[in-house]
Design a protein around this motif. Structure first.
Motif, PDB file in Angstrom:
ATOM      1  N   PRO A  46       1.969   7.543   3.738  1.00 61.87           N
ATOM      2  CA  PRO A  46       1.829   6.541   2.857  1.00 61.87           C
ATOM      3  C   PRO A  46       0.380   6.857   2.159  1.00 61.87           C
ATOM      4  CG  PRO A  46       1.406   5.183   4.832  1.00 61.87           C
ATOM      5  CD  PRO A  46       2.304   6.609   5.125  1.00 61.87           C
ATOM      6  N   MET A  47       0.148   8.040   1.874  1.00 64.87           N
ATOM      7  CA  MET A  47      -1.233   8.640   1.368  1.00 64.87           C
ATOM      8  C   MET A  47      -1.270   9.097  -0.103  1.00 64.87           C
ATOM      9  SD  MET A  47      -3.835  11.263   3.109  1.00 64.87           S
ATOM     10  CE  MET A  47      -4.327  10.181   4.564  1.00 64.87           C
ATOM     11  N   TYR A  48      -2.082   8.501  -1.037  1.00 61.51           N
ATOM     12  CA  TYR A  48      -2.305   9.200  -2.193  1.00 61.51           C
ATOM     13  C   TYR A  48      -3.561   9.851  -2.368  1.00 61.51           C
ATOM     14  CZ  TYR A  48      -1.746   9.880  -7.024  1.00 61.51           C
ATOM     15  OH  TYR A  48      -1.830  10.530  -8.567  1.00 61.51           O
ATOM     16  N   ILE A  74      -9.110   4.177   1.250  1.00 65.87           N
ATOM     17  CA  ILE A  74      -8.344   3.508  -0.049  1.00 65.87           C
ATOM     18  C   ILE A  74      -7.329   4.717  -0.473  1.00 65.87           C
ATOM     19  CG2 ILE A  74     -10.179   1.819  -0.943  1.00 65.87           C
ATOM     20  CD1 ILE A  74     -10.667   3.865  -3.131  1.00 65.87           C
ATOM     21  N   ASN A  75      -7.479   5.959   0.246  1.00 67.29           N
ATOM     22  CA  ASN A  75      -6.491   7.003  -0.022  1.00 67.29           C
ATOM     23  C   ASN A  75      -4.917   6.507   0.550  1.00 67.29           C
ATOM     24  OD1 ASN A  75      -8.674   8.076   1.948  1.00 67.29           O
ATOM     25  ND2 ASN A  75      -6.766   8.779   2.637  1.00 67.29           N
ATOM     26  N   TRP A  76      -5.316   5.547   1.787  1.00 66.64           N
ATOM     27  CA  TRP A  76      -4.014   5.165   2.389  1.00 66.64           C
ATOM     28  C   TRP A  76      -3.428   3.893   1.469  1.00 66.64           C
ATOM     29  CZ3 TRP A  76      -1.943   7.358   6.363  1.00 66.64           C
ATOM     30  CH2 TRP A  76      -2.704   8.138   7.222  1.00 66.64           C
ATOM     31  N   LEU A  77      -2.021   4.012   1.112  1.00 71.02           N
ATOM     32  CA  LEU A  77      -1.280   3.211   0.464  1.00 71.02           C
ATOM     33  C   LEU A  77      -1.011   1.877   1.085  1.00 71.02           C
ATOM     34  CD1 LEU A  77       1.082   5.617  -1.516  1.00 71.02           C
ATOM     35  CD2 LEU A  77      -1.122   4.505  -2.398  1.00 71.02           C
ATOM     36  N   SER A  78      -0.640   0.820   0.481  1.00 71.38           N
ATOM     37  CA  SER A  78      -0.437  -0.545   1.345  1.00 71.38           C
ATOM     38  C   SER A  78       0.901  -0.229   1.950  1.00 71.38           C
ATOM     39  CB  SER A  78      -0.343  -1.638   0.174  1.00 71.38           C
ATOM     40  OG  SER A  78       0.734  -1.441  -0.718  1.00 71.38           O
ATOM     41  N   GLN A  79       1.756   0.740   1.338  1.00 67.29           N
ATOM     42  CA  GLN A  79       3.077   0.758   1.955  1.00 67.29           C
ATOM     43  C   GLN A  79       3.814   2.209   1.657  1.00 67.29           C
ATOM     44  OE1 GLN A  79       6.068  -2.164   0.357  1.00 67.29           O
ATOM     45  NE2 GLN A  79       4.794  -2.437  -1.270  1.00 67.29           N
ATOM     46  N   VAL A  80       4.489   2.609   2.143  1.00 71.16           N
ATOM     47  CA  VAL A  80       5.496   3.772   1.675  1.00 71.16           C
ATOM     48  C   VAL A  80       6.274   3.391   0.429  1.00 71.16           C
ATOM     49  CG1 VAL A  80       7.265   5.314   2.099  1.00 71.16           C
ATOM     50  CG2 VAL A  80       5.710   4.919   3.852  1.00 71.16           C
ATOM     51  N   PRO A  81       6.352   4.102  -0.903  1.00 72.50           N
ATOM     52  CA  PRO A  81       6.692   3.542  -1.954  1.00 72.50           C
ATOM     53  C   PRO A  81       8.345   3.356  -1.582  1.00 72.50           C
ATOM     54  CG  PRO A  81       5.287   5.393  -2.580  1.00 72.50           C
ATOM     55  CD  PRO A  81       5.435   5.200  -1.144  1.00 72.50           C
ATOM     56  N   LYS A  82       8.912   2.159  -2.154  1.00 72.42           N
ATOM     57  CA  LYS A  82      10.131   1.741  -1.657  1.00 72.42           C
ATOM     58  C   LYS A  82      11.132   2.758  -2.229  1.00 72.42           C
ATOM     59  CE  LYS A  82       9.560  -3.150  -0.690  1.00 72.42           C
ATOM     60  NZ  LYS A  82       7.986  -2.757  -0.655  1.00 72.42           N
ATOM     61  N   GLU A 112       5.881  10.431  -9.068  1.00 72.22           N
ATOM     62  CA  GLU A 112       5.882   9.191  -9.952  1.00 72.22           C
ATOM     63  C   GLU A 112       5.977   8.135  -9.012  1.00 72.22           C
ATOM     64  OE1 GLU A 112       8.924   9.345 -12.739  1.00 72.22           O
ATOM     65  OE2 GLU A 112       7.827  11.323 -13.821  1.00 72.22           O
ATOM     66  N   ALA A 113       6.568   7.966  -8.282  1.00 73.40           N
ATOM     67  CA  ALA A 113       6.719   6.620  -7.186  1.00 73.40           C
ATOM     68  C   ALA A 113       5.547   6.585  -6.451  1.00 73.40           C
ATOM     69  CB  ALA A 113       8.043   6.815  -6.207  1.00 73.40           C
ATOM     70  N   TYR A 114       4.918   7.355  -5.903  1.00 70.73           N
ATOM     71  CA  TYR A 114       3.556   7.333  -5.244  1.00 70.73           C
ATOM     72  C   TYR A 114       2.576   7.147  -6.305  1.00 70.73           C
ATOM     73  CZ  TYR A 114       4.509   9.343  -0.509  1.00 70.73           C
ATOM     74  OH  TYR A 114       4.958   9.521   0.759  1.00 70.73           O
ATOM     75  N   GLU A 115       2.793   7.633  -7.560  1.00 72.01           N
ATOM     76  CA  GLU A 115       1.498   7.277  -8.518  1.00 72.01           C
ATOM     77  C   GLU A 115       1.652   5.666  -9.001  1.00 72.01           C
ATOM     78  OE1 GLU A 115       0.942  11.501 -10.766  1.00 72.01           O
ATOM     79  OE2 GLU A 115       2.695   9.962 -11.592  1.00 72.01           O
ATOM     80  N   VAL A 116       2.804   4.730  -9.176  1.00 70.68           N
ATOM     81  CA  VAL A 116       3.065   3.763  -9.195  1.00 70.68           C
ATOM     82  C   VAL A 116       2.496   3.012  -8.186  1.00 70.68           C
ATOM     83  CG1 VAL A 116       4.674   1.847  -9.717  1.00 70.68           C
ATOM     84  CG2 VAL A 116       4.783   3.970 -10.870  1.00 70.68           C
ATOM     85  N   GLN A 117       2.703   3.398  -7.057  1.00 73.43           N
ATOM     86  CA  GLN A 117       2.205   2.432  -5.889  1.00 73.43           C
ATOM     87  C   GLN A 117       0.609   2.459  -5.861  1.00 73.43           C
ATOM     88  OE1 GLN A 117       4.492   0.761  -3.382  1.00 73.43           O
ATOM     89  NE2 GLN A 117       2.590  -0.061  -3.108  1.00 73.43           N
ATOM     90  N   TYR A 118       0.187   3.573  -5.890  1.00 77.67           N
ATOM     91  CA  TYR A 118      -1.211   3.666  -6.067  1.00 77.67           C
ATOM     92  C   TYR A 118      -1.811   3.042  -7.185  1.00 77.67           C
ATOM     93  CZ  TYR A 118      -5.648   5.626  -8.132  1.00 77.67           C
ATOM     94  OH  TYR A 118      -6.808   5.735  -8.630  1.00 77.67           O
ATOM     95  N   SER A 119      -1.221   2.970  -8.206  1.00 78.40           N
ATOM     96  CA  SER A 119      -1.683   2.103  -9.219  1.00 78.40           C
ATOM     97  C   SER A 119      -1.859   0.517  -8.977  1.00 78.40           C
ATOM     98  CB  SER A 119      -1.091   2.463 -10.512  1.00 78.40           C
ATOM     99  OG  SER A 119      -1.549   1.728 -11.685  1.00 78.40           O
TER     100      SER A 119
END
Length: 380
Positions: A276-278, A166-174, A200-207
């Protein structure tokens, strides 16, 4: 558009499977770090099942269902499943024979086990299933799809496991791949040491991803069921730029830019390539669980960092590890020349590690992993 439709739009995911097969460069043969995390979690899972799982009350059909999300190709998923099954069997026997007396004559036989191995459809399921342990104590099935969406019927799972997934995001933040965006991440491949707007873009995607993950699991896991997570993250309070794994990405990015300056790879391709990892902190996970409201965190603790070298140089083990992980995403982005690019990239990476031994030791010895146990609550 309804709430469920909005969720469906949100979890349209990108898939970057680990290197398949059983060859020298495969994930199966270059995942000793992940194996260390699985081994470290074993004792905690056994304790957690003994303390927190009421097998008899949650199993209604004499079938105990386990899902391993982000299973990849093995063998780590098999070790994790074996630990869970052994723990559940021990708990069942303890509950049935407390004080040496059989307490329930009608339900003294341990449930049968059904295990669902989940990953993206592009995962190498052929290698996974040809390497299943022949003496396994469970019925195995594969479930293809993103774990950021629903995968199973309502209230059908008793135990969910996920390790280093779950450290892998569903996608690269657009925003970070949009040249017109303030978050355009030119010259970098990750958020470490990038502008605040990139972080912040990564944090939003993670959330958003964690919201989808927990929402889906809340529907699939029975009341009283458990979710065990082994997570590559960062300690509470640690800045992203100081996290050793993020430093790894920064070093990898500098190697790619060196190759671009020499004309070995397109600079435009490097500018648009992002991992795409957070790396979440325990506090961030707690906040996500609180927002979801359907789970209670029963255990949250750090796991020891174990890198098994197997007699190989540390720089070689680290670079081989990243080759197995990055092959899929680089093949999608850079095309069929990925093997040539990876060969040069990881040779440069290995040399930079060997030139700075303190950096290499920091990357390998202080990687942070933590364990979380979530229990599905009955809502009032």
């Amino acid at each position: 558009m309804g709430e469920e439709q909005q969720r469906e739009e949100r979890w349209r995911t990108e898939a970057y499977p680990m290197k398949g097969g059983d060859g020298m460069d495969s994930y199966a043969n270059n995942s000793s770090y992940q194996r260390g995390g699985v081994d470290a979690a074993k004792k905690v899972i056994i304790e957690a099942v003994g303390e927190k799982l009421d097998v008899k009350s949650i199993v209604s059909s004499n079938i105990f269902r386990i899902a391993d999300l982000g299973c990849s190709v093995g063998p780590n998923t098999f070790f994790a499943v074996e630990s869970i099954i052994n723990a559940v069997q021990s708990k069942w026997q303890y509950d049935q024979y407390q004080g040496g007396v059989l307490h329930d004559l009608d339900h003294h036989v341990c449930p049968e086990f059904q295990v669902f191995f989940n990953d993206h459809s592009s995962n190498d399921f052929n290698t996974l299933f040809t390497s299943l342990p022949p003496d396994r104590q469970y019925f195995a099935a594969g479930v293809a799809g993103s774990f950021y969406c629903r995968l199973f019927p309502s209230a059908s799972l008793h135990f969910v496991h996920s390790s280093y997934a779950i450290n892998w995001l569903s996608q690269v933040p657009k925003p970070i791949i949009d040249k017109s965006s303030a978050a355009w991440n030119k010259g970098k491949i990750h958020y470490s040491n990038s502008k605040d707007v990139v972080v912040e873009a990564y944090e939003v995607q993670y959330s958003e991803d964690m919201e989808c993950f927990l929402h889906a699991r809340a529907q699939e896991v029975v009341f009283g069921g458990l979710i065990a997570l082994v997570i590559a993250g960062r300690p509470n309070g640690m800045p992203h730029s100081q996290n050793p794994q993020n430093i790894t990405f920064e070093l990898m990015g500098s190697c790619l830019m060196d190759m671009a300056k020499k004309g070995k790879v397109s600079e435009e391709k490097v500018d648009s390539f992002n991992i795409p990892m957070y790396l979440m902190s325990p506090q961030e996970l707690e906040a996500a669980v609180d927002r979801n409201g359907y789970f209670r965190i029963e255990r949250l603790e750090d796991l020891p960092n174990v890198l098994q070298l197997g007699g190989r140089p540390k720089s070689e083990v680290i670079s081989s590890h990243w080759r197995a992980i990055m092959h899929g995403m680089m093949e999608v982005h850079f095309g069929r020349d990925v093997v040539i690019i990876l060969d040069e990239l990881l040779e440069l990476f290995r040399k930079k590690l060997e030139e700075d031994l303190s950096l290499m030791d920091s990357i390998s010895d202080t990687l942070y992993t933590f364990f979380a146990l979530l229990k599905r609550q009955a809502m009032e």
